[in-house]
Design a protein around this motif. Structure first.
Motif, PDB file in Angstrom:
ATOM      1  N   GLU A 146      46.770  14.508  41.999  1.00 39.62           N
ATOM      2  CA  GLU A 146      47.794  13.933  41.128  1.00 39.62           C
ATOM      3  C   GLU A 146      47.266  13.722  39.712  1.00 39.62           C
ATOM      4  O   GLU A 146      47.996  13.947  38.736  1.00 39.62           O
ATOM      5  N   ILE A 147      46.011  13.306  39.580  1.00 37.43           N
ATOM      6  CA  ILE A 147      45.427  13.178  38.245  1.00 37.43           C
ATOM      7  C   ILE A 147      45.438  14.538  37.549  1.00 37.43           C
ATOM      8  O   ILE A 147      45.790  14.649  36.360  1.00 37.43           O
ATOM      9  N   ARG A 148      45.098  15.581  38.276  1.00 32.64           N
ATOM     10  CA  ARG A 148      45.112  16.934  37.710  1.00 32.64           C
ATOM     11  C   ARG A 148      46.519  17.312  37.248  1.00 32.64           C
ATOM     12  O   ARG A 148      46.702  17.886  36.167  1.00 32.64           O
ATOM     13  N   ASP A 149      47.518  16.994  38.060  1.00 32.84           N
ATOM     14  CA  ASP A 149      48.907  17.302  37.690  1.00 32.84           C
ATOM     15  C   ASP A 149      49.326  16.521  36.445  1.00 32.84           C
ATOM     16  O   ASP A 149      50.034  17.046  35.573  1.00 32.84           O
ATOM     17  N   MET A 150      48.911  15.266  36.355  1.00 28.42           N
ATOM     18  CA  MET A 150      49.241  14.451  35.193  1.00 28.42           C
ATOM     19  C   MET A 150      48.626  15.031  33.924  1.00 28.42           C
ATOM     20  O   MET A 150      49.268  15.071  32.865  1.00 28.42           O
TER      21      MET A 150
END
Length: 235
Positions: free
Chosen positions: A211-215
């Motif tokens: 999710e951090i990567r997607d953000m």
């Protein structure tokens, strides 16, 4: 070393932390838990710093900026507005992790820290011109540092973004982040640290690595990202 895990290969053996506040103390606790030698340099007297870390970070030792700078990796955990007070010569040649953030409520109006044409870590790198600066650990909440550090493979493990210009430095910081209990998420060059500064989706998100990567990927389409793109397009 009682109460600490063996240090994985590739993880720096010692950490210097500049800042004895809540974030600095939390990072010192995590580093000690990972089996690292930790030196904390505070803004007050050596005795005051020693008393503070004895309560919050057992096993860490208090020292001067020069003492902290002798470690394999130095983490800056002070208010960003004080970056110019750091002596560049003390940190020359060192791998420095910028875990600082700009808060106008604390730092006041600072055009040097609110410039849409650069990231705050690039500003720190310009000041510490002889150091190797990597952006990491700044977007994580105190709650996350205190409560959500887990061994590799744990289903609740959170992600921590890392931005830097030198692949070897990024790898060293990634190994440190992993040892502290978080999944490292490479975020690009030091300039890309702007994607997880305050005001971004990733800041304080306390999410897993995916999710951090997607953000981070969504940043340039966010309101903050569009503001920066417009400013940079006009420059």
């Amino acid at each position: 070393m009682s109460g600490t895990a063996p240090r994985p290969v590739g993880v720096p053996g010692s950490v210097g932390i500049v800042g004895a506040g809540r974030i600095g103390s939390a990072l010192a606790r995590l580093a000690r838990r990972a089996g690292l030698s930790v030196t904390v340099a505070g803004s007050g007297s050596l005795e005051r710093t020693a008393a503070a870390i004895a309560l919050g970070s057992p096993g860490a030792r208090a020292g001067s900026l020069d003492d902290a700078a002798a470690a394999d990796v130095v983490i800056l955990a002070i208010p960003l507005g004080r970056y110019a007070a750091l002596a560049p010569e003390a940190l020359a040649g060192r791998l420095v992790v910028d875990a600082m953030n700009y808060w106008w409520e604390t730092d006041g109006a600072r055009p040097d820290l609110d410039d849409p044409l650069t990231s705050t870590s690039e500003t720190v790198q310009r000041h510490l011109s002889a150091s190797r600066v990597v952006k990491a650990l700044n977007h994580m909440s105190l709650y996350e540092l205190d409560n959500l550090a887990f061994p590799a493979g744990h289903p609740e493990r959170r992600g921590a973004a890392i931005a830097g210009d030198d692949p070897d430095d990024v790898a060293a910081v990634a190994a440190l982040v992993d040892a502290l209990g978080f999944d490292p998420v490479p975020a690009g060059a030091l300039a890309d640290g702007v994607r997880f500064e305050p005001g971004t989706e990733a800041f304080g998100a306390d999410e897993d690595a995916e999710e951090i990567r997607d953000m981070l990927d969504r940043f340039w389409g966010s309101q903050r990202g569009r503001v920066l793109r417009r400013a940079r397009g006009r420059a």
